[in-house]
Design a protein around this motif. Structure first.
Motif, PDB file in Angstrom:
ATOM      1  N   UNK A 137       0.779  -1.105  -0.005  1.00  0.00           N
ATOM      2  CA  UNK A 137       0.065  -0.095  -0.091  1.00  0.00           C
ATOM      3  C   UNK A 137       0.856   1.294   0.010  1.00  0.00           C
ATOM      4  N   UNK A 138       1.806   1.267   0.665  1.00  0.00           N
ATOM      5  CA  UNK A 138       2.926   2.353   0.874  1.00  0.00           C
ATOM      6  C   UNK A 138       3.505   2.683  -0.634  1.00  0.00           C
ATOM      7  N   UNK A 139       3.939   1.466  -1.177  1.00  0.00           N
ATOM      8  CA  UNK A 139       4.347   1.509  -2.474  1.00  0.00           C
ATOM      9  C   UNK A 139       3.200   1.899  -3.575  1.00  0.00           C
ATOM     10  N   UNK A 140       2.039   1.734  -3.364  1.00  0.00           N
ATOM     11  CA  UNK A 140       0.856   2.342  -4.397  1.00  0.00           C
ATOM     12  C   UNK A 140       0.730   3.765  -4.377  1.00  0.00           C
ATOM     13  N   UNK A 141       0.871   4.224  -3.072  1.00  0.00           N
ATOM     14  CA  UNK A 141       0.801   5.635  -2.871  1.00  0.00           C
ATOM     15  C   UNK A 141       2.166   6.385  -3.166  1.00  0.00           C
ATOM     16  N   UNK A 142       3.341   5.726  -3.760  1.00  0.00           N
ATOM     17  CA  UNK A 142       4.180   6.551  -4.164  1.00  0.00           C
ATOM     18  C   UNK A 142       5.771   6.263  -3.528  1.00  0.00           C
ATOM     19  N   UNK A 143       5.682   5.523  -2.413  1.00  0.00           N
ATOM     20  CA  UNK A 143       6.739   5.287  -1.580  1.00  0.00           C
ATOM     21  C   UNK A 143       7.835   4.158  -2.271  1.00  0.00           C
ATOM     22  N   UNK A 144       8.999   4.325  -2.234  1.00  0.00           N
ATOM     23  CA  UNK A 144       9.804   3.488  -2.857  1.00  0.00           C
ATOM     24  C   UNK A 144      10.025   2.147  -2.112  1.00  0.00           C
TER      25      UNK A 144
END
Length: 687
Positions: free
Chosen positions: A415-422
């Motif tokens: 989910x963090x990756x989905x919102x733009x996190x590496x």
């Protein structure tokens, strides 16, 4: 001044105006019956000269229009008085009253006569179109309804001849023939309008309206009829060939990769604008026979833009990268392709696209991950080398993956990756078990370790113990065992399956006071367990599980033997606990001494200050054993074998006490009941 006489006044008041005469001074009525307007410098008509004879008459020549029969209008004679000049009124007031009455009577007579003339004029057009009424340039004045209909059809029959060519956005053309939509003059409506022109429905209004139409004229236009339903159908048919539904952008995944299908604008014919433009052309009288028009088209935006799909793909690409799970120096990788197969896409009402993760699809991935992460704890080792203990091996923690918590951690990362996190590594969520003897502790303790206890038991190498194998094989398996501080030694957990130990085989078993020579696999193993049990408590280890044999065996210390066995699922073990703060190393040695062999167990550890004491031994003799002879016809004469020496029964009490640096640490008084076991001597009788 004096008033006129009553008779003179009556004669003046009752003077009659002859029929068919027009008062010489009435310009309103003259205007109603004249076609040509009066000269610009003409003023109101002069009053009749009393010195002139009353013979002047109005112009009686008929007025005519093209196509309308002229109607003669008779002149009206001027109103004059006869006799002597009026006497001077006696009073001013009486004269004014009489003059007003005379004026009113005269006005009413004039209006009545004019109305009659207009009424007579209008009656001749009953059922006909009034003069001055036209459709476009076509005069209809004086015509009946049928005549006017023929005139309109003749003048405007060409309205159905012609076409409109429509050009679409791709250059395609469509032709709409005027006749295809029933275009023509709206004859019925035109006739109704023409016949109604100047006629208001009320008689008085008609007296005024009809002459006004005749004087000023009325031109009717825009009276073109066509079938609007047919036109709407033509427009709809045309639109279906031009309209294009917009294509929404989308994202799809295959083989672990995602691709974007871009959006495409649609188009639609502006039906309202097109129909309005066609209405304007078809409804106009002056529309030429051939018209060219462009089809108005509006662009239709897709509900889902390409940018939305590209953003969703970028988010999915981040989610589908490898996930690294790490703990300390260990790490495991979840392949991104396996994650990509779990991602789908959802489109919201606002046109945004969101990657969705099938969380249930993570379960098999977690099972695979658990097989890699899970491991049993491993202690460092100790080994006796040239009389010295050295540290061996490397310790490691035991761990079990916590599937639910690990799943939540993976979902959180995605989910963090989905919102733009590496992407970043995830800490493994495990239940950890520390080794009981770490490498560091082993290396620290080994140089300090000494032999702190030893115990030996002899045995005979005979068939009863499978020629010593059932004693020596488990002892060899135990050799080198390390019991860490706080650890428990369990005989069967260390020895394991006897069938897998080299040298094991069938041996004796004590059943119901008898010994069967080869009645149990591993028979004779109790020598091993008894020897180690005695070595353990002598090292200060606290005894746990222990049970006496069913025979008083004088090779073992009275009341301190320890049998082990497995029958089906039932099990008897021997165990003890190392409750010191140092590990112990167990070693065994096998030595020969004539017809005997000796098994010795030694315990090595950092001196722990423990000591033991055996006390209060009580042996109460029990039943006496009987020595019997069994003749075996399968054995030749001269064959003799002592299966077992007779062993009397006994009851034994003994106390074991352990001290820690001189203080009582543990104590227990053991009680053992031993039944009598008869001796058996087998002799051969075969001749």
């Amino acid at each position: 001044m004096t008033d006129l006489s009553d008779s003179a006044a009556d004669r003046a008041a009752n003077a009659q105006t002859p029929d068919l005469e027009t008062p010489g001074g009435d310009p309103e009525l003259a205007a109603l019956v004249r076609r040509d307007p009066p000269p610009e410098d003409a003023g109101p008509a002069d009053a009749p000269d009393p010195d002139e004879p009353d013979t002047a008459v109005a112009d009686m020549s008929p007025i005519s229009e093209d196509g309308v029969d002229a109607v003669p209008v008779l002149p009206l004679a001027a109103v004059v008085t006869e006799g002597d000049p009026p006497a001077r009124p006696r009073r001013r007031r009486s004269l004014a009253v009489r003059f007003g009455v005379a004026f009113l009577v005269g006005f009413l007579l004039a209006v009545g006569i004019g109305s009659g003339v207009l009424y007579a004029w209008g009656q001749q057009y009953d059922g006909r179109v009034l003069p001055g009424v036209r459709v476009g340039s076509t005069e209809l004045g004086g015509l009946t309804r049928e005549q006017a209909a023929a005139q309109i059809e003749n003048a405007y029959g060409s309205l159905s001849t012609g076409q409109i060519t429509l050009t679409g956005p791709d250059g395609q053309t469509t032709t709409i023939g005027y006749a295809d939509v029933g275009r023509g003059p709206d004859t019925s409506a035109l006739l109704d309008a023409a016949l109604a022109a100047g006629r208001q429905g009320e008689p008085l209004a008609n007296l005024i309206g009809a002459p006004r139409v005749a004087i000023h004229g009325v031109t009717l236009d825009s009276a073109v009829a066509y079938d609007r339903d047919k036109l709407a159908a033509v427009v709809e048919t045309l639109a279906t060939t031009i309209d294009e539904t917009p294509a929404d952008a989308s994202v799809s995944g295959q083989g672990g990769t995602f691709s974007v299908s871009p959006a495409k604008n649609g188009r639609a014919v502006d039906r309202t604008a097109l129909q309005a433009a066609l209405d304007q052309q078809l409804a106009a009288l002056g529309t030429p026979e051939s018209i060219k028009m462009s089809v108005p088209v509006v662009s239709l935006e897709p509900a889902v833009a390409t940018a939305s799909a590209e953003a969703a793909k970028a988010a999915a690409d981040r989610m589908a990268r490898d996930v690294v799970v790490a703990r300390g120096k260990d790490s495991w990788t979840i392949d991104g392709a396996s994650l990509a197969r779990l991602i789908s896409f959802s489109t919201a009402a606002d046109g945004s696209i969101t990657p969705l993760l099938d969380e249930s699809g993570l379960d098999p991935i977690l099972k695979t991950l658990a097989n890699k992460v899970n491991q049993t704890a491993q202690d460092a080792g100790l080994r006796l080398v040239s009389g010295h203990v050295v540290a061996t091996g490397t310790s490691r923690e035991g761990r079990t993956l916590k599937a639910a918590a690990m799943k939540a951690a993976i979902i959180g990362e995605l989910r963090a990756r989905q919102t733009g996190a590496a992407p970043s590594p995830i800490a493994a969520v495990v239940k950890a078990i520390d080794p009981k003897l770490t490498t560091a502790a082993a290396e620290a303790f080994a140089p300090k370790m000494r032999m702190i206890s030893s115990y030996s038991v002899y045995y005979f190498v005979i068939v009863n113990n499978h020629w010593g194998g059932n004693i020596e094989a488990p002892a060899t398996k135990i050799n080198g065992t390390v019991v860490p501080a706080g650890g428990i030694f369990d005989f069967w957990k260390v020895v394991g399956d006897l069938h897998k130990l080299p040298g094991e085989g069938p041996g004796n078993a004590i059943e119901g006071g008898k010994i069967t020579v080869t009645g149990a696999f591993g028979g004779g193993i109790c020598t091993t367990s008894t020897t180690l049990f005695n070595a353990a408590f002598r090292a200060g280890m606290v005894p746990l599980a222990r049970q006496n044999h069913n025979e008083f065996i004088n090779r073992y210390p009275p009341g301190l033997d320890a049998t082990v066995w497995i029958v089906g699922t039932a099990k008897q073990t021997m165990s003890f606990k190392n409750d010191t703060k140092y590990p112990i190393l167990i070693t065994r040695t096998i030595t020969n001494a004539g017809s005997r062999r000796w098994i010795t167990f030694k315990n090595w550890s950092v001196p722990n200050g423990r000591t033991y004491k055996i006390s209060n031994l009580v042996i109460d003799p029990g039943p006496r054993a009987i020595d019997t002879v069994v003749r075996d016809p399968t054995k030749p004469q001269g064959y003799a074998f002592r299966n077992n020496s007779p062993a009397d029964g006994a009851k034994v009490w003994v106390t074991v006490t352990i001290y820690d640096h001189g203080k009582l640490h543990w104590t227990k008084r053991y009680f053992s009941r031993y039944p009598a076991v008869n001796g058996v001597l087998i002799v051969g009788t075969k001749t």
